[in-house]
Design a protein around this motif. Sequence first.
Motif, PDB file in Angstrom:
ATOM      1  N   SER A 165      48.268  43.793  41.097  1.00 49.59           N
ATOM      2  CA  SER A 165      46.989  43.929  40.378  1.00 49.59           C
ATOM      3  C   SER A 165      45.796  43.528  41.247  1.00 49.59           C
ATOM      4  O   SER A 165      45.938  42.929  42.320  1.00 49.59           O
ATOM      5  CB  SER A 165      46.993  43.115  39.077  1.00 49.59           C
ATOM      6  OG  SER A 165      48.081  43.504  38.262  1.00 49.59           O
ATOM      7  N   GLN A 205      39.282  47.812  40.676  1.00 49.44           N
ATOM      8  CA  GLN A 205      39.668  46.751  39.746  1.00 49.44           C
ATOM      9  C   GLN A 205      40.700  47.317  38.762  1.00 49.44           C
ATOM     10  O   GLN A 205      40.552  48.420  38.250  1.00 49.44           O
ATOM     11  CB  GLN A 205      38.429  46.267  39.000  1.00 49.44           C
ATOM     12  CG  GLN A 205      38.724  45.345  37.822  1.00 49.44           C
ATOM     13  CD  GLN A 205      37.472  45.021  37.036  1.00 49.44           C
ATOM     14  OE1 GLN A 205      36.474  44.598  37.597  1.00 49.44           O
ATOM     15  NE2 GLN A 205      37.519  45.238  35.737  1.00 49.44           N
ATOM     16  N   THR A 206      41.741  46.516  38.505  1.00 47.16           N
ATOM     17  CA  THR A 206      42.769  46.955  37.544  1.00 47.16           C
ATOM     18  C   THR A 206      42.939  45.994  36.373  1.00 47.16           C
ATOM     19  O   THR A 206      43.479  46.389  35.330  1.00 47.16           O
ATOM     20  CB  THR A 206      44.135  47.111  38.242  1.00 47.16           C
ATOM     21  OG1 THR A 206      44.531  45.837  38.792  1.00 47.16           O
ATOM     22  CG2 THR A 206      44.070  48.153  39.350  1.00 47.16           C
ATOM     23  N   VAL A 207      42.546  44.751  36.525  1.00 51.01           N
ATOM     24  CA  VAL A 207      42.646  43.772  35.429  1.00 51.01           C
ATOM     25  C   VAL A 207      41.340  42.982  35.362  1.00 51.01           C
ATOM     26  O   VAL A 207      40.657  42.802  36.383  1.00 51.01           O
ATOM     27  CB  VAL A 207      43.832  42.791  35.643  1.00 51.01           C
ATOM     28  CG1 VAL A 207      45.151  43.522  35.543  1.00 51.01           C
ATOM     29  CG2 VAL A 207      43.735  42.069  36.980  1.00 51.01           C
ATOM     30  N   PRO A 208      40.944  42.496  34.154  1.00 47.06           N
ATOM     31  CA  PRO A 208      41.667  42.617  32.876  1.00 47.06           C
ATOM     32  C   PRO A 208      41.729  44.057  32.368  1.00 47.06           C
ATOM     33  O   PRO A 208      42.634  44.405  31.600  1.00 47.06           O
ATOM     34  CB  PRO A 208      40.847  41.736  31.935  1.00 47.06           C
ATOM     35  CG  PRO A 208      39.476  41.745  32.517  1.00 47.06           C
ATOM     36  CD  PRO A 208      39.664  41.781  34.004  1.00 47.06           C
ATOM     37  N   THR A 209      40.764  44.897  32.765  1.00 47.76           N
ATOM     38  CA  THR A 209      40.805  46.333  32.489  1.00 47.76           C
ATOM     39  C   THR A 209      40.251  47.025  33.720  1.00 47.76           C
ATOM     40  O   THR A 209      39.827  46.377  34.680  1.00 47.76           O
ATOM     41  CB  THR A 209      39.944  46.711  31.266  1.00 47.76           C
ATOM     42  OG1 THR A 209      38.553  46.467  31.571  1.00 47.76           O
ATOM     43  CG2 THR A 209      40.348  45.907  30.032  1.00 47.76           C
ATOM     44  N   GLN A 210      40.222  48.335  33.694  1.00 42.36           N
ATOM     45  CA  GLN A 210      39.626  49.071  34.806  1.00 42.36           C
ATOM     46  C   GLN A 210      38.112  49.208  34.649  1.00 42.36           C
ATOM     47  O   GLN A 210      37.453  49.761  35.523  1.00 42.36           O
ATOM     48  CB  GLN A 210      40.275  50.455  34.929  1.00 42.36           C
ATOM     49  CG  GLN A 210      41.726  50.405  35.356  1.00 42.36           C
ATOM     50  CD  GLN A 210      42.294  51.780  35.627  1.00 42.36           C
ATOM     51  OE1 GLN A 210      41.636  52.800  35.431  1.00 42.36           O
ATOM     52  NE2 GLN A 210      43.542  51.818  36.080  1.00 42.36           N
ATOM     53  N   ASP A 211      37.576  48.693  33.567  1.00 44.51           N
ATOM     54  CA  ASP A 211      36.143  48.777  33.310  1.00 44.51           C
ATOM     55  C   ASP A 211      35.429  47.626  34.036  1.00 44.51           C
ATOM     56  O   ASP A 211      35.606  46.458  33.672  1.00 44.51           O
ATOM     57  CB  ASP A 211      35.870  48.694  31.806  1.00 44.51           C
ATOM     58  CG  ASP A 211      34.380  48.780  31.484  1.00 44.51           C
ATOM     59  OD1 ASP A 211      33.589  49.090  32.401  1.00 44.51           O
ATOM     60  OD2 ASP A 211      34.019  48.526  30.314  1.00 44.51           O
ATOM     61  N   ASP A 214      33.575  45.022  31.933  1.00 45.08           N
ATOM     62  CA  ASP A 214      34.315  44.094  31.086  1.00 45.08           C
ATOM     63  C   ASP A 214      33.716  42.686  31.260  1.00 45.08           C
ATOM     64  O   ASP A 214      33.183  42.354  32.328  1.00 45.08           O
ATOM     65  CB  ASP A 214      35.786  44.099  31.506  1.00 45.08           C
ATOM     66  CG  ASP A 214      36.653  43.224  30.628  1.00 45.08           C
ATOM     67  OD1 ASP A 214      37.260  43.758  29.694  1.00 45.08           O
ATOM     68  OD2 ASP A 214      36.720  41.997  30.894  1.00 45.08           O
ATOM     69  N   GLY A 217      34.807  41.541  34.274  1.00 46.25           N
ATOM     70  CA  GLY A 217      34.845  42.607  35.268  1.00 46.25           C
ATOM     71  C   GLY A 217      33.950  42.340  36.465  1.00 46.25           C
ATOM     72  O   GLY A 217      33.140  41.406  36.492  1.00 46.25           O
TER      73      GLY A 217
END
Length: 327
Positions: A165, A205-211, A214, A217
């Motif tokens: 990740s 970025q893959t975590v916590p989301t790809q956004d 976030d 983020g």
Amino acid sequence: MSMSGFTAPWWFLLLLAVAAVIAGYVIAQRLRQRRTMRFTNLELLEKVAPKGQGWQRHVPAALLVVSLLLLTVALAGPTAEQKVPRNRATVMLVIDVSLSMEAVDIQPNRITAAQGAAKSFAEGLTPGVNLGLISFAGTATVLVPPTTERTGVVRAIDNLKLAQSTATGEGIFAALQSIEGFSAVVGGAEGPPPARIVLMTDGKQTVPTQDPFDPRGAYTAAQAAKQKQVPISTISFGTQHGVVDIEGEAQEVPADDEAMEEIARIAGGDFYKAASADELRKVYADLGEQIGYETKQADASRPWVLLGTLVLFLAAAASLVLGQRLP
């Protein structure tokens, strides 16, 4: 180095005195010539008067005037822009250790090339800069808090381990927290030292989301850095053709230039692209110059003092040689 100002320009009033010296010398020469013309016994005059030296007799006086001009400039306190090492600053080096760093589009692979360049950066950074190290994959870890001791940072870079990740935002947030804690300890009367984050990553970025927007983020973290006045210099490392084998499956891992450029823009930092080990070393070298040194207005009077003194001695020597006396 170019002269850019004076700390005490009122010393230039001495130029009036220099002008008075020049005027006095000219008047003295004319009076001397008149007295010579009134000497009626020309044969006796030729015997007692020194042989004419023409323009050469004015050399000592001219050198003396030049010396006074140079020393006047020195007294006025000329300054010049000079690069000087920073004696207080905080830098957090944030390195991506996600599995995509195993890609071999950069030889021998991304992580090895990144380690070599990061160690050169750490070892070459000026002694007054406090350097810390954070690695991030699925989470962020503060490996070395800010310190002027480079041995621990280099050792930690050598021992970087890859994991799954990419939590880019967590890496930035961890850096901000580390800077804030260090600044609270060393702030003092001058306030906390200026700080910067150097973020090197090769993928999205893959975590916590790809956004990236976030709450944890990358873009949100960059906005927090902007509010805390901590610029982020980002390095997008890798090519668009990187491939890595994860659990027996080949996955493309292109460098995310767009996201890195946006993080730098939001946080008020600089964006760099490195698609080879050589390019990465050059990026780190450039960052080392920017971070380790600052441009200040420094005293530049010493050359003027030395030159003025030298010309003064030349004036004395010329006077002894040409006139057998000191001026």
